[in-house]
Scaffold this motif. Structure first.
Motif, PDB file in Angstrom:
ATOM      1  N   HIS A 163       0.830  -1.202   0.000  1.00  0.00           N
ATOM      2  CA  HIS A 163       0.000   0.000   0.000  1.00  0.00           C
ATOM      3  C   HIS A 163       0.868   1.256   0.000  1.00  0.00           C
ATOM      4  CE1 HIS A 163      -4.061  -1.744   1.075  1.00  0.00           C
ATOM      5  NE2 HIS A 163      -3.256  -2.779   1.227  1.00  0.00           N
ATOM      6  N   TYR A 164       0.470   2.231  -0.841  1.00  0.00           N
ATOM      7  CA  TYR A 164       1.074   3.567  -0.847  1.00  0.00           C
ATOM      8  C   TYR A 164      -0.058   4.573  -0.650  1.00  0.00           C
ATOM      9  CZ  TYR A 164       5.167   1.363  -3.077  1.00  0.00           C
ATOM     10  OH  TYR A 164       6.241   0.574  -3.369  1.00  0.00           O
ATOM     11  N   ASP A 165      -0.137   5.161   0.539  1.00  0.00           N
ATOM     12  CA  ASP A 165      -1.174   6.148   0.837  1.00  0.00           C
ATOM     13  C   ASP A 165      -0.522   7.509   1.059  1.00  0.00           C
ATOM     14  OD1 ASP A 165      -2.774   3.917   0.827  1.00  0.00           O
ATOM     15  OD2 ASP A 165      -3.177   3.926   2.976  1.00  0.00           O
ATOM     16  N   PHE A 166      -1.202   8.573   0.587  1.00  0.00           N
ATOM     17  CA  PHE A 166      -0.692   9.933   0.734  1.00  0.00           C
ATOM     18  C   PHE A 166      -1.787  10.819   1.314  1.00  0.00           C
ATOM     19  CE2 PHE A 166       1.571   8.053  -2.861  1.00  0.00           C
ATOM     20  CZ  PHE A 166       2.900   8.351  -2.579  1.00  0.00           C
ATOM     21  N   ARG A 167      -1.382  11.664   2.275  1.00  0.00           N
ATOM     22  CA  ARG A 167      -2.322  12.614   2.870  1.00  0.00           C
ATOM     23  C   ARG A 167      -1.582  13.917   3.135  1.00  0.00           C
ATOM     24  NH1 ARG A 167      -4.655  14.746   7.507  1.00  0.00           N
ATOM     25  NH2 ARG A 167      -6.943  14.634   7.585  1.00  0.00           N
ATOM     26  N   ALA A 168      -2.207  15.057   2.828  1.00  0.00           N
ATOM     27  CA  ALA A 168      -1.560  16.347   3.049  1.00  0.00           C
ATOM     28  C   ALA A 168      -2.599  17.424   3.316  1.00  0.00           C
ATOM     29  CB  ALA A 168      -0.702  16.735   1.845  1.00  0.00           C
ATOM     30  N   VAL A 169      -2.219  18.386   4.180  1.00  0.00           N
ATOM     31  CA  VAL A 169      -3.028  19.578   4.432  1.00  0.00           C
ATOM     32  C   VAL A 169      -2.092  20.780   4.401  1.00  0.00           C
ATOM     33  CG1 VAL A 169      -4.818  18.404   5.758  1.00  0.00           C
ATOM     34  CG2 VAL A 169      -2.805  19.300   6.942  1.00  0.00           C
ATOM     35  N   SER A 170      -2.642  21.946   4.052  1.00  0.00           N
ATOM     36  CA  SER A 170      -1.834  23.155   3.905  1.00  0.00           C
ATOM     37  C   SER A 170      -2.537  24.341   4.551  1.00  0.00           C
ATOM     38  CB  SER A 170      -1.596  23.443   2.419  1.00  0.00           C
ATOM     39  OG  SER A 170      -0.868  24.641   2.237  1.00  0.00           O
ATOM     40  N   ASP A 171      -1.733  25.323   4.995  1.00  0.00           N
ATOM     41  CA  ASP A 171      -2.311  26.543   5.560  1.00  0.00           C
ATOM     42  C   ASP A 171      -2.420  27.666   4.537  1.00  0.00           C
ATOM     43  OD1 ASP A 171       0.353  27.185   5.312  1.00  0.00           O
ATOM     44  OD2 ASP A 171       0.670  27.729   7.409  1.00  0.00           O
ATOM     45  N   LYS A 172      -1.972  27.419   3.282  1.00  0.00           N
ATOM     46  CA  LYS A 172      -2.146  28.357   2.172  1.00  0.00           C
ATOM     47  C   LYS A 172      -2.518  27.569   0.926  1.00  0.00           C
ATOM     48  CE  LYS A 172       1.324  31.884   3.437  1.00  0.00           C
ATOM     49  NZ  LYS A 172       2.590  32.545   2.964  1.00  0.00           N
ATOM     50  N   PRO A 173      -3.169  28.195  -0.041  1.00  0.00           N
ATOM     51  CA  PRO A 173      -3.400  27.500  -1.305  1.00  0.00           C
ATOM     52  C   PRO A 173      -2.062  27.095  -1.923  1.00  0.00           C
ATOM     53  CG  PRO A 173      -4.747  29.478  -1.181  1.00  0.00           C
ATOM     54  CD  PRO A 173      -3.785  29.545  -0.022  1.00  0.00           C
ATOM     55  N   THR A 174      -1.957  25.848  -2.333  1.00  0.00           N
ATOM     56  CA  THR A 174      -0.727  25.331  -2.918  1.00  0.00           C
ATOM     57  C   THR A 174      -1.081  24.259  -3.931  1.00  0.00           C
ATOM     58  OG1 THR A 174       1.502  24.500  -2.381  1.00  0.00           O
ATOM     59  CG2 THR A 174      -0.351  23.532  -1.164  1.00  0.00           C
ATOM     60  N   ILE A 175      -0.076  23.621  -4.512  1.00  0.00           N
ATOM     61  CA  ILE A 175      -0.319  22.518  -5.437  1.00  0.00           C
ATOM     62  C   ILE A 175       0.381  21.278  -4.908  1.00  0.00           C
ATOM     63  CG2 ILE A 175      -0.675  23.967  -7.460  1.00  0.00           C
ATOM     64  CD1 ILE A 175       2.230  23.325  -8.293  1.00  0.00           C
ATOM     65  N   VAL A 176      -0.243  20.123  -5.117  1.00  0.00           N
ATOM     66  CA  VAL A 176       0.294  18.860  -4.617  1.00  0.00           C
ATOM     67  C   VAL A 176       0.039  17.759  -5.630  1.00  0.00           C
ATOM     68  CG1 VAL A 176       0.316  17.211  -2.706  1.00  0.00           C
ATOM     69  CG2 VAL A 176      -0.287  19.587  -2.253  1.00  0.00           C
ATOM     70  N   ASN A 177       1.068  16.922  -5.821  1.00  0.00           N
ATOM     71  CA  ASN A 177       0.946  15.714  -6.639  1.00  0.00           C
ATOM     72  C   ASN A 177       2.057  14.785  -6.170  1.00  0.00           C
ATOM     73  OD1 ASN A 177       0.076  13.961  -8.674  1.00  0.00           O
ATOM     74  ND2 ASN A 177       1.513  14.796 -10.169  1.00  0.00           N
ATOM     75  N   LEU A 178       1.710  13.749  -5.420  1.00  0.00           N
ATOM     76  CA  LEU A 178       2.692  12.883  -4.780  1.00  0.00           C
ATOM     77  C   LEU A 178       2.626  11.476  -5.361  1.00  0.00           C
ATOM     78  CD1 LEU A 178       2.095  13.990  -1.078  1.00  0.00           C
ATOM     79  CD2 LEU A 178       3.850  14.817  -2.655  1.00  0.00           C
ATOM     80  N   VAL A 179       3.812  10.899  -5.637  1.00  0.00           N
ATOM     81  CA  VAL A 179       3.865   9.536  -6.181  1.00  0.00           C
ATOM     82  C   VAL A 179       5.048   8.778  -5.581  1.00  0.00           C
ATOM     83  CG1 VAL A 179       2.910  10.312  -8.399  1.00  0.00           C
ATOM     84  CG2 VAL A 179       5.364  10.033  -8.148  1.00  0.00           C
ATOM     85  N   ASN A 180       4.961   7.463  -5.649  1.00  0.00           N
ATOM     86  CA  ASN A 180       6.130   6.609  -5.428  1.00  0.00           C
ATOM     87  C   ASN A 180       6.751   6.326  -6.790  1.00  0.00           C
ATOM     88  OD1 ASN A 180       7.024   3.480  -5.619  1.00  0.00           O
ATOM     89  ND2 ASN A 180       7.725   4.391  -3.704  1.00  0.00           N
ATOM     90  N   HIS A 181       8.095   6.379  -6.852  1.00  0.00           N
ATOM     91  CA  HIS A 181       8.794   6.327  -8.131  1.00  0.00           C
ATOM     92  C   HIS A 181       9.661   5.066  -8.243  1.00  0.00           C
ATOM     93  CE1 HIS A 181      11.005   7.708 -11.664  1.00  0.00           C
ATOM     94  NE2 HIS A 181      10.279   8.817 -11.712  1.00  0.00           N
ATOM     95  N   SER A 182       9.126   3.926  -7.849  1.00  0.00           N
ATOM     96  CA  SER A 182       9.889   2.681  -7.960  1.00  0.00           C
ATOM     97  C   SER A 182      10.002   2.222  -9.404  1.00  0.00           C
ATOM     98  CB  SER A 182       9.228   1.571  -7.138  1.00  0.00           C
ATOM     99  OG  SER A 182       9.378   1.799  -5.757  1.00  0.00           O
ATOM    100  N   TYR A 183      11.151   1.595  -9.705  1.00  0.00           N
ATOM    101  CA  TYR A 183      11.392   0.964 -11.002  1.00  0.00           C
ATOM    102  C   TYR A 183      11.241  -0.540 -10.810  1.00  0.00           C
ATOM    103  CZ  TYR A 183      13.739   5.254 -12.721  1.00  0.00           C
ATOM    104  OH  TYR A 183      14.059   6.520 -13.116  1.00  0.00           O
TER     105      TYR A 183
END
Length: 351
Positions: A163-183
């Motif tokens: 399992h790869y789970d991602f969670r994020a919160v921010s105090d300002k508007p921002t951009i997010v795109n998170l991945v695992n980069h395994s080969y």
């Protein structure tokens, strides 16, 4: 289930650990809290023999010397942003343009999330072990706005699901795109080309790119093209129709096949070992990269194995590349009070 923690080294005065997860089926996953790197995934073949199916290193020093995101988290924004520029609420931001061939912003910059030591907690249940990695990316880090609290959970179950789970919160508007980069190379990290692997992608459309690898904004059908993986196909057969054999494309998941709350994203199979890996995700897209650029530099992995072009492939579940500059793409903006949350499962087994 079993979990072991050992000292792996130190970065900037912070302790780095290597965490080993194993289940009763013989599957073993090793993760370091430096860059959330998955250093090793050992999976049995159809005869029960174990092989490490991801490219990577045996020591922290090798990761510190540089690598093409072997097993690491990519962020704050994975993939590319055109000219490193984006706007939120009419305010413009300029990020580093750190990919020399294209002069674009790539994977969060030259010091992205993959180059920090993360805190972590362990959670053990009767049929799973989870590593909850966490850090705060401060406002302005790598040019991104907002203090971003990120939790990346990596877990192994008794059923050989990773399992790869991602969670994020921010105090300002921002951009997010998170991945695992395994080969991945299901025949083993030291077995050479993945050309004989069979791949299915659950996608009818993809996003074409310009020479800079930035999406043009178009959405095209894969039908009738060399990018069609809607049915199982030998990867090498598709490579023959692409200049240089290189795949690095964002596929839009159609969501017709489901696994609970997850979209089916990919099915990878190695006939020689019988190993398969099914990828399921809540993300809207998947980047298929067949490692054609691995020969651009000499990468020597575990046991001195030299990783050549096509020696491993990436299946990165993600938001669309350059989404901040394409209003018709699914939004990558995270606002205060909202939660960025995505989950991916890699299910391993044999046929």
């Amino acid at each position: 289930m079993k979990v072991e923690v050992e000292t792996y080294g130190e970065v900037d005065g912070k302790a780095v650990d290597l965490i080993t997860l194993s289940n009763d089926n013989g599957m073993v996953v090793r993760v370091t809290n430096y860059g959330c790197i998955v250093t090793s995934i050992e999976v049995p073949d159809r005869d029960g023999a174990l092989a490490d199916v991801v490219l990577g290193y045996e020591s922290l020093d090798k990761y510190l010397a540089g690598h093409p995101f072997f097993g690491a988290i990519a962020g704050r924004f994975a993939n590319r942003i055109e000219d490193g520029r984006f706007s939120i609420d009419c305010r413009r931001y300029q990020l580093e343009t750190n990919e020399p061939p294209t002069v674009q912003h790539l994977h969060g910059g030259s010091k992205g999330f993959d180059k920090y030591v993360w805190g972590y907690d362990l959670e053990e249940t009767s049929d799973a072990v989870m590593i909850h990695l966490h850090r705060v990316s401060p406002d302005g880090e790598s040019g991104y706005p907002g203090n971003l609290l990120v939790t990346h959970t990596i877990g192994l179950t008794e059923s050989n699901a990773l399992h790869y789970d991602f969670r994020a919160v921010s105090d300002k508007p921002t951009i997010v795109n998170l991945v695992n980069h395994s080969y991945y190379n299901l025949a083993g990290h030291d077995s050479g080309s993945v050309a004989d692997h069979q791949l299915t992608l659950f996608a009818d459309f993809y996003t074409p790119v310009a020479e800079t690898m930035i999406p043009t904004g178009e959405v095209r059908a894969v039908a009738g093209t060399g990018l069609d993986f809607r049915e199982p196909v030998r990867i090498g057969d598709r490579m023959e129709g692409i200049e240089g054999g290189g795949f690095d494309f964002n596929y839009i998941l159609h969501g017709k096949q489901k696994h609970g709350d997850y979209r089916m994203a990919a099915d990878l199979y190695d006939p020689s070992s019988g190993r398969f890996m099914k990828v399921m995700t809540t993300q809207p897209a998947i980047q298929f990269y067949n490692g054609f650029k691995l020969s651009n530099k000499p990468w020597f992995g575990r046991n001195g194995c030299k990783y050549e072009a096509f020696g491993g492939l990436c299946l990165e579940t993600q938001g669309y590349p350059d989404a901040p500059n394409k209003p018709h793409f699914p939004s990558a903006v995270l606002r205060p009070g909202d939660v960025y949350q995505h989950r991916t499962i890699h299910q391993f087994g044999t046929r």
